[in-house]
Design a protein around this motif. Structure first.
Motif, PDB file in Angstrom:
ATOM      1  N   ALA A  19       0.419  -1.523  -0.348  1.00  0.00           N
ATOM      2  CA  ALA A  19       0.580   0.150   0.242  1.00  0.00           C
ATOM      3  C   ALA A  19       0.761   1.789   0.062  1.00  0.00           C
ATOM      4  N   THR A  20       0.383   1.959  -0.960  1.00  0.00           N
ATOM      5  CA  THR A  20       1.151   3.343  -1.098  1.00  0.00           C
ATOM      6  C   THR A  20       0.716   4.674   0.272  1.00  0.00           C
ATOM      7  N   PRO A  21       1.545   5.736   0.949  1.00  0.00           N
ATOM      8  CA  PRO A  21       1.794   6.415   1.542  1.00  0.00           C
ATOM      9  C   PRO A  21      -0.543   6.788   1.970  1.00  0.00           C
ATOM     10  N   LYS A  22      -0.072   7.455   0.335  1.00  0.00           N
ATOM     11  CA  LYS A  22      -2.118   7.689   0.568  1.00  0.00           C
ATOM     12  C   LYS A  22      -3.361   6.833   0.466  1.00  0.00           C
ATOM     13  N   LYS A  23      -3.014   5.500  -0.167  1.00  0.00           N
ATOM     14  CA  LYS A  23      -3.864   3.950   0.161  1.00  0.00           C
ATOM     15  C   LYS A  23      -3.630   4.010   1.664  1.00  0.00           C
ATOM     16  N   ARG A  24      -2.802   4.137   2.503  1.00  0.00           N
ATOM     17  CA  ARG A  24      -2.796   3.907   3.903  1.00  0.00           C
ATOM     18  C   ARG A  24      -3.549   5.292   4.849  1.00  0.00           C
ATOM     19  N   GLN A  25      -3.125   6.544   4.147  1.00  0.00           N
ATOM     20  CA  GLN A  25      -4.000   7.240   4.935  1.00  0.00           C
ATOM     21  C   GLN A  25      -5.504   7.500   4.727  1.00  0.00           C
ATOM     22  N   HIS A 222      -3.432  -6.736   8.118  1.00  0.00           N
ATOM     23  CA  HIS A 222      -4.765  -5.934   8.066  1.00  0.00           C
ATOM     24  C   HIS A 222      -3.600  -4.906   6.556  1.00  0.00           C
ATOM     25  N   GLU A 223      -2.327  -5.690   6.580  1.00  0.00           N
ATOM     26  CA  GLU A 223      -1.384  -5.365   5.193  1.00  0.00           C
ATOM     27  C   GLU A 223      -1.408  -6.155   4.070  1.00  0.00           C
ATOM     28  N   LYS A 224      -2.238  -7.182   4.432  1.00  0.00           N
ATOM     29  CA  LYS A 224      -2.529  -8.137   3.017  1.00  0.00           C
ATOM     30  C   LYS A 224      -3.663  -7.834   2.619  1.00  0.00           C
ATOM     31  N   ASN A 225      -5.000  -6.588   4.150  1.00  0.00           N
ATOM     32  CA  ASN A 225      -6.501  -6.367   2.755  1.00  0.00           C
ATOM     33  C   ASN A 225      -5.943  -5.071   2.352  1.00  0.00           C
ATOM     34  N   ILE A 226      -5.045  -3.753   2.532  1.00  0.00           N
ATOM     35  CA  ILE A 226      -4.607  -2.788   1.768  1.00  0.00           C
ATOM     36  C   ILE A 226      -3.679  -2.764   0.187  1.00  0.00           C
ATOM     37  N   LYS A 227      -2.987  -4.473   0.764  1.00  0.00           N
ATOM     38  CA  LYS A 227      -2.617  -4.282  -0.331  1.00  0.00           C
ATOM     39  C   LYS A 227      -3.283  -3.320  -2.175  1.00  0.00           C
ATOM     40  N   MET A 228      -2.284  -3.122  -2.676  1.00  0.00           N
ATOM     41  CA  MET A 228      -3.032  -2.482  -4.138  1.00  0.00           C
ATOM     42  C   MET A 228      -2.016  -3.651  -5.645  1.00  0.00           C
ATOM     43  N   SER A 229      -3.543  -3.320  -6.202  1.00  0.00           N
ATOM     44  CA  SER A 229      -2.973  -3.996  -7.919  1.00  0.00           C
ATOM     45  C   SER A 229      -1.847  -3.043  -8.602  1.00  0.00           C
ATOM     46  N   LYS A 230      -1.083  -2.957  -9.290  1.00  0.00           N
ATOM     47  CA  LYS A 230      -0.350  -2.268  -9.783  1.00  0.00           C
ATOM     48  C   LYS A 230      -1.600  -1.830 -10.811  1.00  0.00           C
ATOM     49  N   GLN A 231      -2.425  -2.117 -11.409  1.00  0.00           N
ATOM     50  CA  GLN A 231      -3.663  -0.954 -11.662  1.00  0.00           C
ATOM     51  C   GLN A 231      -4.209   0.525 -11.010  1.00  0.00           C
ATOM     52  N   ASP A 232      -4.138  -0.675 -10.521  1.00  0.00           N
ATOM     53  CA  ASP A 232      -4.567   1.204  -8.785  1.00  0.00           C
ATOM     54  C   ASP A 232      -3.422   1.546  -8.375  1.00  0.00           C
ATOM     55  N   VAL A 233      -2.391   0.940  -8.086  1.00  0.00           N
ATOM     56  CA  VAL A 233      -0.646   2.027  -8.327  1.00  0.00           C
ATOM     57  C   VAL A 233      -0.839   2.943  -9.312  1.00  0.00           C
ATOM     58  N   LYS A 234      -0.756   2.756 -10.253  1.00  0.00           N
ATOM     59  CA  LYS A 234      -1.096   3.392 -12.040  1.00  0.00           C
ATOM     60  C   LYS A 234      -1.920   4.678 -11.573  1.00  0.00           C
ATOM     61  N   ASP A 235      -3.406   3.933 -10.862  1.00  0.00           N
ATOM     62  CA  ASP A 235      -4.562   5.196 -11.610  1.00  0.00           C
ATOM     63  C   ASP A 235      -4.559   6.961  -9.619  1.00  0.00           C
ATOM     64  N   GLU A 236      -4.033   5.605  -8.854  1.00  0.00           N
ATOM     65  CA  GLU A 236      -3.308   6.962  -7.789  1.00  0.00           C
ATOM     66  C   GLU A 236      -2.817   7.026  -8.284  1.00  0.00           C
ATOM     67  N   HIS A 237      -1.329   7.245  -9.225  1.00  0.00           N
ATOM     68  CA  HIS A 237      -0.561   7.856  -9.313  1.00  0.00           C
ATOM     69  C   HIS A 237      -1.211   9.047 -10.224  1.00  0.00           C
ATOM     70  N   LYS A 238      -2.218   8.481 -11.349  1.00  0.00           N
ATOM     71  CA  LYS A 238      -2.836   9.746 -12.249  1.00  0.00           C
ATOM     72  C   LYS A 238      -3.803  10.515 -11.683  1.00  0.00           C
ATOM     73  N   ASN A 239      -4.105  10.009 -10.285  1.00  0.00           N
ATOM     74  CA  ASN A 239      -5.279  11.147  -9.709  1.00  0.00           C
ATOM     75  C   ASN A 239      -4.239  11.877  -8.899  1.00  0.00           C
ATOM     76  N   ILE A 240      -3.241  11.732  -8.647  1.00  0.00           N
ATOM     77  CA  ILE A 240      -1.967  12.935  -7.861  1.00  0.00           C
ATOM     78  C   ILE A 240      -1.694  13.376  -8.928  1.00  0.00           C
ATOM     79  N   GLU A 241      -0.898  13.431  -9.933  1.00  0.00           N
ATOM     80  CA  GLU A 241      -0.379  14.039 -10.425  1.00  0.00           C
ATOM     81  C   GLU A 241      -1.178  14.218 -11.879  1.00  0.00           C
ATOM     82  N   GLY A 242      -2.300  13.641 -12.013  1.00  0.00           N
ATOM     83  CA  GLY A 242      -2.812  14.100 -12.815  1.00  0.00           C
ATOM     84  C   GLY A 242      -2.827  13.287 -14.329  1.00  0.00           C
ATOM     85  N   ASP A 243      -3.795  13.330 -15.275  1.00  0.00           N
ATOM     86  CA  ASP A 243      -3.725  12.426 -16.029  1.00  0.00           C
ATOM     87  C   ASP A 243      -2.607  13.454 -17.432  1.00  0.00           C
ATOM     88  N   PRO A 244      -1.446  12.824 -17.532  1.00  0.00           N
ATOM     89  CA  PRO A 244      -0.543  13.207 -18.849  1.00  0.00           C
ATOM     90  C   PRO A 244      -1.712  13.826 -20.409  1.00  0.00           C
TER      91      PRO A 244
END
Length: 360
Positions: A19-25, A222-244
């Motif tokens: 999980a990324t810091p944003k996901k944990r938060q 808890h760590e197992k439940n909040i794990k993310m897929s590669k697509q989830d990480v990409k989508d979160e990065h897009k939401n934070i940085e913005g769609d290119p």
């Protein structure tokens, strides 16, 4: 190819990433944290029984005093409304004096145990009504899930361990217990009070040992439940940085607006210096704004061509000077005053322009 694409899509959806810091938060904001209720129970019980061990004799004397006062003083009172009210008031105050400290210790123990596990957290998300929580199918799945099996084994371990501790302490004191018939009532009460406190402290310590194991399991789950897929990480990065794609469109729109503002300043320029195919620099000299000429527009290639077209349409003089145009483009930004190195060259150009205007 279709099967390969499906396999890749399944791989991307599999939750293999931490999980990324944003996901944990976000999970923490929803109340999804690693917490063991056994830790709360063990620390709460330990604090209460330690308090009883320290102040138990005082509490016992207080209760004995209430009992004695009731049967030596209150028993002789007439049964009237005022007397009954006074008796209940005094008894309630004395009971609160005994019970309130125990409750305060229990609350403090609960707060300490929660703070040790998750720190300070206040959220109302878990209290919100959710129909998924009362879904019968999901309820059945929870009953026959691996987590339910773990909880069953954990409960069985707690019952067995605490029962063994209690039985062991009672067995070690069985001889003293059998001799209570030869002791006074107060000695018997004192013995059972001490035995109860010892059993409580020992049981709470045993629960603490079990709760450590449970807390480690809760952390793992808890760590197992909040794990993310590669697509989830990409989508979160897009939401934070913005769609290119969106960012590029915004930048393009901003560039167009800046270019339109720049083009609106060209008609007010005194001269446009060109290199006639690549560079165009529009200069203006206004004594009320600056002591030297400043750049109102500049551009290369297509933008340079547009500047020349606007200048021609508004009768702005264009002067071809390739070294000056290139130098000004590289050294000066829009709205800035030209450097001193260009004063002589620009002055000659402006003198030529003013001469043309006088002739006209």
């Amino acid at each position: 190819m279709e099967l390969l694409r499906l396999d890749l899509q399944y791989f991307n959806q599999e939750k293999t990433e931490k999980a990324t810091p944003k996901k944990r938060q976000d999970s923490r904001r929803k109340g999804q944290v690693a917490k063991s209720q056994d830790v709360n129970t063990a620390i709460l019980l330990f604090c209460v029984f330690v308090f009883l061990f320290v102040f138990g004799s005082y509490m016992g004397e207080t209760l004995t005093g209430i009992y004695t006062h009731a049967f030596t003083e209150f028993i002789h009172w007439d049964v009237t409304e005022s007397n009954v009210e006074q008796v209940f008031s005094q008894m309630t105050i004395e009971a609160v004096k005994i019970i309130l400290p125990v409750m305060i210790v229990a609350i403090v123990g609960a707060l300490i145990s929660n703070y040790m596990q998750i720190g300070f957290l206040f959220t109302g998300e878990p209290l919100k009504f959710d129909l998924k929580k009362i879904d019968p199918l999901k309820g059945i799945k929870r009953i026959f899930s691996a987590r339910a099996l773990v909880e069953f084994l954990k409960s069985l371990l707690k019952i067995t361990s605490v029962g063994a501790v209690c039985f062991g302490i009672i067995w070690m004191n069985k001889d003293d217990m059998m001799m209570l018939s030869q002791k006074t009532v107060f000695e018997s009460i004192n013995f059972f009070g001490q035995l109860t406190i010892i059993i409580g402290v020992a049981a709470s310590l045993m629960l603490m040992m079990i709760s450590v194991i449970d807390y480690l399991y809760q952390r793992y789950d808890h760590e197992k439940n909040i794990k993310m897929s590669k697509q989830d990480v990409k989508d979160e990065h897009k939401n934070i940085e913005g769609d290119p794609l969106i960012k590029s469109r915004i930048k393009e729109r901003q560039r167009q607006m800046a270019q339109q503002r720049m083009m609106s300043e060209v008609p007010s320029a005194d001269v446009v210096i060109t290199n006639p195919t690549h560079y165009s620099i529009a200069l203006k000299y206004d004594e009320s704004k600056s002591d030297a000429p400043f750049v109102v527009a500049k551009g290369v290639d297509y933008v340079a061509l547009k500047i020349r077209e606007v200048a021609k349409a508004n009768n702005v003089v264009q002067v071809e000077n390739r070294p000056l145009a290139r130098g000004l483009y590289q050294a000066v930004e829009i709205g800035e005053v030209i450097p001193e190195d260009f004063y002589q060259q620009v002055a000659e150009v402006l003198a030529y322009v003013y001469k043309l205007e006088q002739q006209a």
